[in-house]
Design an enzyme around this catalytic site. Structure first.
Site, short mmCIF file in Angstrom:
data_model
loop_
_atom_site.label_atom_id
_atom_site.label_comp_id
_atom_site.label_asym_id
_atom_site.label_seq_id
_atom_site.Cartn_x
_atom_site.Cartn_y
_atom_site.Cartn_z
N ASP A 56 0.85 -1.20 0.00
CA ASP A 56 0.00 0.00 0.00
C ASP A 56 0.88 1.24 0.00
O ASP A 56 1.85 1.35 0.77
CB ASP A 56 -0.89 0.00 1.25
N GLU A 99 -5.06 2.23 -4.33
CA GLU A 99 -3.60 2.37 -4.37
C GLU A 99 -2.94 1.18 -3.71
O GLU A 99 -1.76 1.20 -3.37
CB GLU A 99 -3.19 3.71 -3.72
N1 LIG Z 1 -4.85 9.20 -8.40
C1 LIG Z 1 -5.47 8.11 -7.96
N2 LIG Z 1 -5.74 8.04 -6.65
C2 LIG Z 1 -6.34 6.95 -6.15
C3 LIG Z 1 -6.68 5.85 -6.98
N3 LIG Z 1 -7.22 4.91 -6.21
C4 LIG Z 1 -7.25 5.38 -4.92
N4 LIG Z 1 -6.70 6.61 -4.90
C5 LIG Z 1 -6.53 7.47 -3.81
O1 LIG Z 1 -5.78 6.88 -2.80
C6 LIG Z 1 -6.10 7.55 -1.59
C7 LIG Z 1 -6.21 6.61 -0.46
O2 LIG Z 1 -6.33 7.32 0.68
P1 LIG Z 1 -6.42 6.69 2.08
O3 LIG Z 1 -7.23 5.40 2.05
O4 LIG Z 1 -6.93 7.71 2.99
O5 LIG Z 1 -4.97 6.33 2.46
P2 LIG Z 1 -3.65 7.07 2.38
O6 LIG Z 1 -3.84 8.50 2.12
O7 LIG Z 1 -2.82 6.38 1.31
O8 LIG Z 1 -2.98 6.89 3.71
P3 LIG Z 1 -2.47 5.52 4.30
O9 LIG Z 1 -2.97 4.46 3.51
O10 LIG Z 1 -3.03 5.43 5.66
O11 LIG Z 1 -1.00 5.69 4.30
C8 LIG Z 1 -7.40 8.27 -1.84
O12 LIG Z 1 -7.17 9.67 -1.83
C9 LIG Z 1 -7.83 7.82 -3.21
O13 LIG Z 1 -8.49 8.82 -3.93
C10 LIG Z 1 -6.37 5.96 -8.34
O14 LIG Z 1 -6.65 5.06 -9.15
N5 LIG Z 1 -5.78 7.12 -8.72
#
Ligand SMILES: Nc1nc2c(ncn2[C@@H]2O[C@H](COP(=O)(O)OP(=O)(O)OP(=O)(O)O)[C@@H](O)[C@H]2O)c(=O)[nH]1
Length: 507
Positions: free
Chosen positions: A382, A426
Site C-alpha cells: 500500500d 492504491e
Molecule cells: N490518483 C489516484 N488516486 C487513487 C486511486 N485509487 C485510490 N486513490 C486514492 O488513494 C487515496 C487513499 O487514501 P487513504 O485510504 O486515505 O490512504 P492514504 O492517504 O494512502 O494513507 P495511508 O494508507 O493510511 O498511508 C485516496 O485519496 C484515493 O483517492 C487511483 O486510481 N488514482
C-alpha cells in the site's frame, strides 16, 4: 490482398493445374499419334498382302495360259518333225489346231509356217491372201538360231484377226537339223486384260504383264497404246533390274505418275513378270479420314481441357484469395480475443493483473501449494499517504505515480508463476509461489527500497520520497485465499501502524 505465402501456394496450385492439363493433353495427343501411326502401318501391311496375292493370282494365270499354249506347240512341232508336211499330216494337224483353239480361250490362232514363211497349216477359217510371216521378228530369230526353244515375242496385231496378240513360237527342224519352219501360237492380249479387269485393285490400282526385256504386254488400266510400250526408264523396270522379281516395293508409275505399292513376280521360267499395284493414297483414304476425325476430336478435347484448366486455375486463385482473407480475419479475431482477454484480466491503469485475475491466480496457487505442499507467500503493498500525493499534485499525477510504482513491483515478477496485481485503489499485491515467508519478507524489503529509490516526492509526509508499506503472509496448510489475504492485510496494518515505509510478516 494475398500475402506472399498465399501467392506462392496459389502459383504452385495453378502450376500443378497447368502441368496436369498439359500432361493430359500430351498423353492424349501422344496416344492418338501412336494409334494413328499403328493404324497406318496395319493398313499398309494389309495392302502389301493384297498386292502380293494379286500378283500371285496373275502369275498363275499367265503361266497356265503360256504352259497350255506351249504344250500345243510342242505337240504340233513334234508331229511335223516326225510325220513331215504331207497333205494328210497337215490336214490332221490343222484339225488338231482348230480343236485346241476352241478349247483354249487364250488362243487367237495356231499356225505352221514353212521355211519361207508361207502358211502350211492354221486354225483360222480361211487363208489370208499372200500371207507370209517371214518378216516377223520371231521367224527371223528362229531362222538364225535353230536351238532357240520357245520364243515369246513382243505383241503384234494379228494379220488374220486384227487382234492384239502375243506370239509364242517354236522352230520346226528338218531331219538333218536344218531350219524347216515355225509353229506359232497367238495369245490374245484381251485374254489377260479381261482377267485383270476382274481384279479388285481400287480406282487407282494398276496391274501389268511385262517382258523382262522391258516392254508391256498387257495392262490395266488398258489402252492399246500400252501394248508393246517400252518400260525403259520406268521405276518398275529399274526395280526389277535392281531387286529382281519376288519383291514388293513402293514405285511411282512411269505411265500416270501415281505412287503405288507394287508386288512383282516372275512368270515361271519365262522371260515375263507380272506386277500388281495399289495406290498408296487410295489405300490410305479411310485411314486419312479417320485420322482427320481423330485430330478434330483431339483438338476439341484439348480446347475443352484447356478451358477447364483455365477455369480451375481461376477457381484455385479465388479460393486461395478467400482462404487468405479468412486466415487474416481469423488472425485479427484471435488478436482481438487476446486483447479482450488481456483487458478482461488486466488493470487498465497499471497494466498489472486486475482483481479478478488476482483472485483466480491466488486460488490456483493456494490449491497447488496445498496439494504439493510447496511454499507460497503473498505481499500486500500500500502506498503511504497517497491521499497527500493526490491532494498535492492532482489525481492525474497520482495515476502516473501509481503506474511507476506498479512497474517497479512488476519488475519483481522474476518467475512466470509470480503475479503482480492491483488489489484495489492504491493497494497492490505480489503472489510469490514457491517462496516461504522469510524469503518473501526479504523480497518485500527490496520492493519497498525500490519504490523509495524512485524518488517520487510526497512533500506532505515529511519524508524524502514516496514510500510503501508491505504486509507479508506465509501460506499455511488448509489456508483459503481469503485467510491468506486477511493475514497479509493484518501484517500491512501492522506496517502502517508502526510508522509506514515498513515490511511486516504475519504471525
Ligand atoms: N490518483 C489516484 N488516486 C487513487 C486511486 N485509487 C485510490 N486513490 C486514492 O488513494 C487515496 C487513499 O487514501 P487513504 O485510504 O486515505 O490512504 P492514504 O492517504 O494512502 O494513507 P495511508 O494508507 O493510511 O498511508 C485516496 O485519496 C484515493 O483517492 C487511483 O486510481 N488514482
Amino acid at each position: 490482398m494475398m500475402n506472399i505465402g498465399t501467392k506462392e501456394r496459389a502459383s504452385a496450385l495453378v502450376g500443378m493445374t497447368v502441368l496436369l492439363v498439359g500432361l493430359s493433353c500430351l498423353t492424349l495427343i501422344g496416344f492418338d499419334v501412336w494409334r494413328c501411326l499403328s493404324e497406318r502401318s496395319v493398313q499398309l501391311r494389309e495392302v502389301h498382302a493384297s498386292v502380293r496375292n494379286l500378283a500371285k493370282a496373275m502369275q498363275i494365270h499367265a503361266q497356265n495360259a503360256i504352259d497350255e499354249a506351249d504344250l500345243v506347240l510342242v505337240g504340233v512341232v513334234e508331229r511335223i518333225e516326225t510325220d513331215g508336211t504331207g497333205p494328210a499330216v497337215l490336214a490332221r494337224t490343222e484339225r488338231l489346231m482348230k480343236l485346241r483353239k476352241q478349247a483354249l480361250p487364250q488362243l487367237d490362232g495356231l499356225f505352221v509356217f514353212d521355211r519361207e514363211g508361207r502358211w502350211l497349216a492354221f486354225s483360222q477359217p480361211a487363208l489370208v491372201a499372200n500371207a507370209n510371216n517371214a518378216d516377223r521378228d520371231y521367224f527371223i530369230r528362229h531362222e538364225r538360231d535353230a536351238a532357240a526353244g520357245l520364243l515369246i515375242g513382243a505383241p503384234v496385231r494379228s494379220r488374220s484377226t486384227g487382234h492384239l496378240v502375243i506370239p509364242l513360237t517354236r522352230a520346226i527342224n528338218a531331219p538333218d537339223g536344218s531350219f524347216a519352219g515355225v509353229a506359232l501360237a497367238m495369245l490374245r492380249v484381251d485374254y489377260f486384260t479381261r482377267f485383270y479387269d476382274e481384279l479388285d485393285i481400287g480406282h487407282d490400282g494398276a496391274v501389268a504383264l511385262a517382258a523382262t526385256e522391258g516392254y508391256l504386254l498387257a495392262r490395266r488400266p488398258f489402252s492399246p497404246s500400252y501394248v508393246g510400250k517400252s518400260l525403259a526408264g520406268s521405276q518398275l523396270l529399274e526395280t526389277v533390274r535392281k531387286y529382281g522379281t519376288g519383291v514388293t516395293k513402293e514405285i511411282r508409275s512411269a505411265q500416270d505418275g501415281v505412287v503405288r505399292l507394287n508386288s512383282i513376280m516372275r512368270v515361271g521360267d519365262y522371260p515375263l513378270f507380272v506386277g500388281a499395284a495399289m495406290s498408296k493414297d487410295e489405300s490410305l483414304v479411310e485411314w486419312r479420314s479417320n485420322t482427320i476425325v481423330h485430330v478434330v476430336c483431339d483438338l476439341g478435347f484439348v480446347l475443352l481441357l484447356t478451358l477447364l484448366g483455365l477455369q480451375l486455375a481461376r477457381r484455385v486463385r479465388e479460393t486461395e484469395r478467400a482462404r487468405a482473407q479468412l486466415v487474416d480475419a481469423h488472425e485479427a479475431l484471435e488478436r482481438l480475443n487476446r486483447d479482450l482477454e488481456r483487458q478482461a484480466l488486466s488493470d487498465g491503469l497499471t497494466g498489472l493483473a486486475n482483481r479478478r485475475h488476482f483472485d483466480m491466480r491466488l486460488a490456483h496457487e493456494c490449491a497447488m501449494a496445498a496439494q504439493q505442499g510447496t511454499p507460497l507467500a503473498l505481499l500486500l503493498i500500500d502506498i503511504d499517504h497517497f491521499k497527500y500525493y493526490n491532494d498535492e499534485f492532482g489525481h492525474q499525477s497520482g495515476d502516473a505515480c501509481l503506474q511507476r510504482v506498479a512497474a517497479t513491483i512488476r519488475s519483481f515478477e522474476t518467475d512466470p508463476s509470480c503475479v503482480a496485481a492491483r488489489y484495489g485503489g492504491e493497494e497492490l499485491a505480489l503472489i510469490l509461489p514457491g517462496i516461504d515467508g522469510l524469503a518473501a519478507s526479504g523480497i518485500a524489503d527490496k520492493v519497498r527500497e525500490a519504490v523509495a529509490a524512485l524518488g517520487i516526492p510526497n512533500p506532505r509526509t515529511g519524508r524524502a520520497a514516496l514510500t510503501v508499506s508491505i504486509g507479508v503472509a506465509n501460506f499455511r496448510a488448509n489456508d483459503t485465499p481469503r485467510e491468506l489475504i486477511a493475514r497479509s492485510d493484518a501484517a500491512l496494518y501492522n506496517a502502517k501502524s508502526c510508522g509506514r515505509d515498513a515490511v511486516r510478516l504475519a504471525a
